[in-house]
Scaffold this active site. Structure first.
Site, PDB file in Angstrom:
ATOM      1  N   LYS A  53      41.753  37.583  55.416  1.00 21.12           N
ATOM      2  CA  LYS A  53      41.369  38.857  54.882  1.00 21.12           C
ATOM      3  C   LYS A  53      39.918  39.287  54.466  1.00 21.12           C
ATOM      4  CE  LYS A  53      46.176  38.825  52.658  1.00 21.12           C
ATOM      5  NZ  LYS A  53      46.971  38.497  51.529  1.00 21.12           N
ATOM      6  N   GLN A  97      46.827  36.442  45.524  1.00 19.68           N
ATOM      7  CA  GLN A  97      47.854  35.953  46.697  1.00 19.68           C
ATOM      8  C   GLN A  97      48.652  35.143  46.077  1.00 19.68           C
ATOM      9  OE1 GLN A  97      46.738  36.160  50.038  1.00 19.68           O
ATOM     10  NE2 GLN A  97      48.738  34.918  50.275  1.00 19.68           N
ATOM     11  N   ASP A 120      48.122  45.705  47.345  1.00 17.30           N
ATOM     12  CA  ASP A 120      49.479  45.221  47.947  1.00 17.30           C
ATOM     13  C   ASP A 120      50.485  46.220  47.809  1.00 17.30           C
ATOM     14  OD1 ASP A 120      49.031  42.647  49.189  1.00 17.30           O
ATOM     15  OD2 ASP A 120      48.991  41.607  47.647  1.00 17.30           O
TER      16      ASP A 120
END
Length: 290
Positions: A53, A97, A120
């Site tokens: 990322k 995460q 997300d």
């Protein structure tokens, strides 16, 4: 032979498009989009994903902030860091995460993220907006799948779409997207579905997202079906230097010859998740910088 759906190429195209938009923003005197990433603990796979990322942020010209915490951090302290990011006007979007240590509630952490910065697409507000005429930030993996379908010009209107796996991360939101946006007729299967093959054989578009290598075999697939394999599982392989290979939920060698389109593993859906994260971050930045 089928058309191979190349997620790596499509994600590269998307990154090129985003990079041009970032350059245009800077030319207008605006700052670059800014993504923050929180990672807790020392899970090797998570650090690999986060590294990907960060590399993608650099490639498109995003600013980024990486916040690393020991696996022993308390839930309260982590939630305070989330609150700080929510309040920071220079941060357009951020992710936490997964997985998190067992003593930290994923649900509580997700609920604490501001929907405007939830790139997300996990929060209830963003999830619920899928059914509206003005959707907000979409769940990343389903958004990536929809982008693949669109860019390969795969017909969805009136088609039978069967999704195996009803998770909140992939199956459930994708079912809503395929029904509302793609006008498909959707069947959502899960671990309690009886006679799974009877459903999958009716699928014009079959999406598999359960994490069970080789679950779908040739006798479960209609000839000419579109196959989207979301599963990515590490399987032991002594012929590989790493000692493992990545395996999808579809028995690729069996199924590919009868499919019209199929995603490989790796290189199919996987790269699109990060591309979708970039899409959402760019959108969050545009909303924030209005």
């Amino acid at each position: 032979m089928p058309t191979i759906i190349d997620g790596k190429k499509v994600s590269g195209d998307i990154k090129d498009e985003i990079k041009l938009q970032v350059e245009a923003m800077k030319n207008e005197g605006k700052r670059a989009p800014h993504l923050a990433i929180i990672i807790v603990g020392d899970d090797g796979a998570s650090h690999t994903y986060v590294g990907g990322k960060i590399t993608s942020c650099k490639a498109v010209g995003f600013d980024y902030t990486l916040m690393q915490f020991a696996g022993t951090i308390s839930e309260d302290k982590l939630l305070k860091h989330v609150d700080q990011l929510n309040a920071d006007e220079d941060i357009d979007g951020f992710i936490v995460q997964l997985p998190l240590p067992e003593h930290i509630s994923v649900e509580k952490v997700t609920a604490s993220i501001s929907p405007e910065k939830d790139v997300d697409g996990f929060t209830n507000e963003n999830f619920g907006s899928i059914t509206s005429k003005a959707p907000l930030l979409m769940p990343a993996t389903p958004l990536g799948i929809m982008e693949l379908i669109k860019r390969y010009e795969i017909e969805t209107k009136g088609k039978n779409c069967v999704i195996i796996g009803a998770s909140r991360l992939v199956g459930a939101p994708l079912a809503l997207m395929m029904s509302n946006d793609a006008n498909a007729t959707v069947t959502l299967c899960h671990k309690y579905t009886e006679d799974l093959a009877a459903h999958t054989r009716q699928a014009d578009i079959l999406v598999v997202a359960v994490g069970k290598p080789g679950l779908v075999r040739k006798d479960m697939v209609k000839e000419g079906a579109v196959i989207i394999d979301v599963g990515t599982t590490r399987v032991e392989d002594k012929t590989k230097k790493s000692g493992f290979k990545l395996s999808g939920d579809v028995e690729y060698a069996e199924v590919a010859p009868i499919a019209s389109y199929i995603t490989p593993v790796p290189g199919g859906v996987g790269p699109m998740t990060i591309a979708s994260l970039l899409i959402n971050t760019l959108q969050a930045a545009k909303n924030n910088l209005k």
